[in-house]
Design an enzyme around this catalytic site. Sequence first.
Site, PDB file in Angstrom:
ATOM      1  N   ASP A  63       0.888  -1.094  -0.021  1.00  0.00           N
ATOM      2  CA  ASP A  63      -0.374  -0.003   0.099  1.00  0.00           C
ATOM      3  C   ASP A  63       0.696   1.264  -0.004  1.00  0.00           C
ATOM      4  O   ASP A  63       0.157   1.865  -0.771  1.00  0.00           O
ATOM      5  CB  ASP A  63      -0.967  -0.442   1.218  1.00  0.00           C
ATOM      6  CG  ASP A  63      -1.783  -0.833   1.347  1.00  0.00           C
ATOM      7  OD1 ASP A  63      -1.533  -1.653   0.437  1.00  0.00           O
ATOM      8  OD2 ASP A  63      -2.845  -0.865   2.050  1.00  0.00           O
ATOM      9  N   ARG A 100       1.070   6.346  17.871  1.00  0.00           N
ATOM     10  CA  ARG A 100       1.029   7.109  16.093  1.00  0.00           C
ATOM     11  C   ARG A 100       1.617   8.724  17.180  1.00  0.00           C
ATOM     12  O   ARG A 100       2.349   9.291  15.723  1.00  0.00           O
ATOM     13  CB  ARG A 100      -0.529   7.165  16.315  1.00  0.00           C
ATOM     14  CG  ARG A 100      -1.163   6.204  15.720  1.00  0.00           C
ATOM     15  CD  ARG A 100      -0.660   5.646  13.926  1.00  0.00           C
ATOM     16  NE  ARG A 100      -1.487   4.531  13.936  1.00  0.00           N
ATOM     17  CZ  ARG A 100      -0.604   3.167  13.253  1.00  0.00           C
ATOM     18  NH1 ARG A 100       1.154   3.474  13.364  1.00  0.00           N
ATOM     19  NH2 ARG A 100      -1.192   2.422  12.229  1.00  0.00           N
ATOM     20  N   SER A 114      -6.520  -6.948   8.578  1.00  0.00           N
ATOM     21  CA  SER A 114      -5.680  -5.807   8.753  1.00  0.00           C
ATOM     22  C   SER A 114      -5.424  -5.595   9.668  1.00  0.00           C
ATOM     23  O   SER A 114      -6.434  -6.132  10.732  1.00  0.00           O
ATOM     24  CB  SER A 114      -7.159  -4.313   8.073  1.00  0.00           C
ATOM     25  OG  SER A 114      -6.054  -3.697   8.621  1.00  0.00           O
TER      26      SER A 114
END
Lengths: 405, 405, 405, 405
Positions: free
Chosen positions: B16, B96, B179
């Site tokens: 991706d 993150r 995922s």
Amino acid sequence: MSNINKVVLAYSGGLDTSVIVKWLQETYQCEVVTFTADIGQGEEVEPARAKAEALGVKEIYIEDLREEFVRDYVYPMFRANTIYEGEYLLGTSIARPLIAKRLVEIAAATGADAISHGATGKGNDQVRFELGAYALAPGIQVIAPWRDWDLNSREKLMEYCADNNIEVDMKRGKKSPYSMDANLLHISYEGGILEDPASESEEDMWRWSVSPEAAPDTARYIEIGFANGDAATLDGEALSPATMLETLNRIGGENGIGRTDIVENRYVGMKARGCYETPGGTILLKAHRAIESITLDREAGHLKDELMPRYASLIYNGYWWSPERKALQALIDQTQDVVNGTVRLKLYKGNIMVVGRASEGSLFDATIASFEDDGGAYDQADAAGFIKLNALRLRIAAKLGRKLD
Amino acid sequence: MSNINKVVLAYSGGLDTSVIVKWLQETYQCEVVTFTADIGQGEEVEPARAKAEALGVKEIYIEDLREEFVRDYVYPMFRANTIYEGEYLLGTSIARPLIAKRLVEIAAATGADAISHGATGKGNDQVRFELGAYALAPGIQVIAPWRDWDLNSREKLMEYCADNNIEVDMKRGKKSPYSMDANLLHISYEGGILEDPASESEEDMWRWSVSPEAAPDTARYIEIGFANGDAATLDGEALSPATMLETLNRIGGENGIGRTDIVENRYVGMKARGCYETPGGTILLKAHRAIESITLDREAGHLKDELMPRYASLIYNGYWWSPERKALQALIDQTQDVVNGTVRLKLYKGNIMVVGRASEGSLFDATIASFEDDGGAYDQADAAGFIKLNALRLRIAAKLGRKLD
Amino acid sequence: MSNINKVVLAYSGGLDTSVIVKWLQETYQCEVVTFTADIGQGEEVEPARAKAEALGVKEIYIEDLREEFVRDYVYPMFRANTIYEGEYLLGTSIARPLIAKRLVEIAAATGADAISHGATGKGNDQVRFELGAYALAPGIQVIAPWRDWDLNSREKLMEYCADNNIEVDMKRGKKSPYSMDANLLHISYEGGILEDPASESEEDMWRWSVSPEAAPDTARYIEIGFANGDAATLDGEALSPATMLETLNRIGGENGIGRTDIVENRYVGMKARGCYETPGGTILLKAHRAIESITLDREAGHLKDELMPRYASLIYNGYWWSPERKALQALIDQTQDVVNGTVRLKLYKGNIMVVGRASEGSLFDATIASFEDDGGAYDQADAAGFIKLNALRLRIAAKLGRKLD
Amino acid sequence: MSNINKVVLAYSGGLDTSVIVKWLQETYQCEVVTFTADIGQGEEVEPARAKAEALGVKEIYIEDLREEFVRDYVYPMFRANTIYEGEYLLGTSIARPLIAKRLVEIAAATGADAISHGATGKGNDQVRFELGAYALAPGIQVIAPWRDWDLNSREKLMEYCADNNIEVDMKRGKKSPYSMDANLLHISYEGGILEDPASESEEDMWRWSVSPEAAPDTARYIEIGFANGDAATLDGEALSPATMLETLNRIGGENGIGRTDIVENRYVGMKARGCYETPGGTILLKAHRAIESITLDREAGHLKDELMPRYASLIYNGYWWSPERKALQALIDQTQDVVNGTVRLKLYKGNIMVVGRASEGSLFDATIASFEDDGGAYDQADAAGFIKLNALRLRIAAKLGRKLD
């Protein structure tokens, strides 16, 4: 010392409260009314009658409060996913308000001017009994013998029994080294070797559950159905609140579920070690969270989560009967009418795994959540604006040179 | 469309993000800088270099951030006993902010005017990356290809690869139906059959842990030492933050610990099903609560408990880099200098049992807590006054006839 | 662009929304339904009929919602002593949910597929209208012309009017330099010189109140009676909610009461300067706190105080129609059945002084509070135990050498 | 009764504490050390020396603590915009921790084993003194004569004075009918006719401020400069904390500012009527909120607002010296480094109007907030996505038929 004519005693039928009957009669020259309730402690309550009679008690109340206990106290508490200090399911705490309520109701019915209980002056239970009693019957007097008398050792108690012809029940006499308390929600252990928080509990202390090691080698699946936030069915069968909890206690206990070993903060200011077995409650907590996860709105859930520790403290500290607990309960209950559906659980050697949840009112929308094409149900472009506006205040500050790292 | 000269991409080396490299180059006629970090996802990061080079990338950043990740993000978060919605240990969320920080730092270092990432428009990660980036670099531009392009199916992606000579990695191509996202704190699974919350996960989905059933039949005992609220030693040996988490992941995984299966509320407004393996984190959470139980003041602990859900939401929603998270962190950290000592744990087939805690700064006072004679350390008579004054407001109200039941 | 057949517009009869009628008709080739409500803004609503007719509107809704507005929105909000950011009484915010509700109800009644409003893309009102509409009618479409069109200056608007034969109302044309919004709770001012937070507002901006300087030199006394937390009587006379607020607005305004000048944080991420006149609301807030001070339990009151800022933010941000607001409202309302009695206030040149409160259900117990002999109603010795147990945790920590200073 | 050799008494020099000196000497046959502090109560402290000497006291501490009081207690508290129960600025509460600290420090310095104070057994001050003392010196003993002795009426006190040759200070003897307490932050009044919450206070009770009616007919403008959240300059001149508060008290008092008349909830369980004059504090609160309004992040501010009531209760209840207050203070202080700038205020007959705020670090961005064209600083289209995603959970619920109205 106030003038006491009649006192209602929370009477277990055991040695300590039998001594209290006698001590009250002698100290206050008053009548004692005994109140013994079955709240699922797992011992017969009827034998308390003969013991009370033997002590000269004339008014004896023996009641089965199991359904009321679970329906009106345990279930409302579980609607909030209540845990005290991250670990404790409040098994003892939640039983006290009901006992306090019945004590003052019986006092009113029998014309008694005081209530009494066998809780010590170091624990939380005295607070729970007495706050409840005062809140419901502001003029009531409370006698807490353990705070008042000088029978502050096992030896003195035994001597008092001998002096007063109180039969020492030898079955209970094989006495556990632990101070225990049980009801439909849990059994607790304190004292003995537990007074050292560094020491592991002994396997033979536990009474309601097998160890995970001793549990079956194959998992058990169960399905709990919820109605308005309360467990209503087990494997499709409607069960009354008390029967639900009894059944889950049995199933959970067989599978090594629900043991906890903690150091907790008492309301009276000290830390205390406690071990708890709460098989059914532990299952219910997990299941309730799971059914809420698909039926409850995010923000309503977060609001409940933020208020839960305070709600738990209120119950732990003895404020069930208080305006603030009632106000919080109104909030909690208001959210639960949508909490309906079923949860499948896998129980295995101490583990509870959620393996499925379903509800006609599920807010889980597979189309929107999907990684696959959702046919336009969700416009990903919206996310850019969402992020931009949420970031605006942060960007304005950063442009001024404010540092966050 | 803004004028973009150079963009820093969070690059995994997978299909991706390789497509994104090409798409950015073509769409913006800009240079792409790749940034690949080892945060413990368990895959080699070095191979990303060759892949990036093959795509014509000239500036390639490959970094080992494992220690920084655990020390500056995971550990601070664990000081708060942080759990989102009662179940989720925030494994993805907490990684993150670090990535966002490095992205904008590299943008500054390389003179890039934009950053880019491979997160979709339906998830939380886009929010976390972008809020972080905007908060740290308010003038940065963000390109989120998944929100912009039309390659919104696996087929179109593959076609794009074929058209653009992007090598499809067949190892990864044996693609899991899920995922996944991994770092030192956890591995997560979404999508596939998990999109039905009623369906049980498949055993072969899980990668980091054996099932409780497959775990050893004998328990493993470990002892974790804490310093200022952070795990510092394992069985007496000092371990760096990353090594601690790696080791606990291994031990936990071997003993079937740390699996969770939940439906969670995303910040973007939908519910989503996720499965998580967090072996080390699950152990740390339990251990941290245990060491706090003997060292942390009651009210400081309760304050932390009440604020935790909000703190968890901030991290989940992407507000690590925000004034309010920093303010909460100041409160949390202020409480942790006393959180020192050791916790013994028993690990067995998915269970973590606390079997001992000890600290030189323990607030557990056996003398005061004892059921035995405490030699006057605690005056039980004080409890009567304590209860009376706490009851006063309740009694005044009850005397007016106010009802609580 | 979606296919729109009919749209319900929140129509003031003023220039901007008249332009919107025309713009909607032209842009969507759709029918426009106008909805004009009297919520106490102080302008006639009936003239909107002729203007709408002139624009070719066939379905015209003109409604007097004043009582509903105060009874079902303002009063519930005031039960919580709601203030946003310490200063703002939410006068604009609280009117939006009612408008949103009527818009979607009229859409349902007229078979419209969309609603529209005249709020800009920078403000809170768009959020409040639209969140409300989506929450009540999830399939509704929303058209926000100010976000979509290019008439983004006064000149372009005027040109559009000229091109489309829209009569420019010259009375309104004497236009204030401020953006104003009014309803029974308040009138607000934004824009103009207020866009510099360092500049003082001009005296002639204010419309509802005289300045404190210009107010009468003698004080006015009033007495407000509360029933279940809501203002019910003024100087002994029962008044409907709307009449109560209208009357208090007049009295307050005459006495220079209720002006506020603040910088507030908008939900969309920016700070904004606003001036507000809320004469009646300011009086009600003070009076409600005063009646609660003698009737509400301490802990119930503190719980409300802690939750109030969040409740205020929910209303400010447009979440009146949300599960979390409803849950909080349940808590708030649950506490108010005891909030009955009267409050005397002295109004003088901007000041509101509470000069008396009385209630049959007053929890103020003069005997207990008295400095004089209380005849044993309160045992001062209880305080020693109360303090000792509350201090216990602090003493245990201090004995370990922990420092607090 | 414990063996007491020396006791440190908080000594005002007034009648009550003079009696306590004698009573302590007689009751405990111990030495008394007196401690008299100037915290801005407005009375000379030096005369206390002669009085103490006359009572045979050998160790006499007289200290000017005004700067320390404002700098280390009042200012930190004001960083949180602290108000108890919506009205009370905690003037008495905040002085107690400092007194408690000095009492135990002097006890340590003089080898005293106890402290003593003149607070009654019904009030909050006993709790504040004693919690503070226990928290800082866990082994200290506390003597609270008003809880112990039988001099529980003015007559008995006078008789005791006569019997013990204690000079009755006739100046103070012209005794106010009120129980008063003063320090740099406020003066308070309790008792007398205030014990009826329905009765208005008498004008001649108030000592620090003129009434709004008696204040000047022209407004006074002042400008306060803040540094890191603390007031640092007045009209451009740097003032020490104590001088700032003294000056603002004078200016405020001249303009009729800072009177409050409330019924508050005491920690010991009863409601009590109190009147307070806090001129400078009232000005500071308004000014601090105003400077925060342009410098503080929205979410940091909201977090502070939500925690403030709890922080206020901690101070009110006597928990200044506690881990939880320290933790909250860490959060509060962490937010204040950006709170810099100036606030202009207009003071007029009891009113404080903010008429300007300015800061080099202002987050108010006129360009973005403007109703005028902002040149692209804010993209109104972002608002649509922002609203859509915030509405998503509400729409999903509504589609299921859930009702919110």
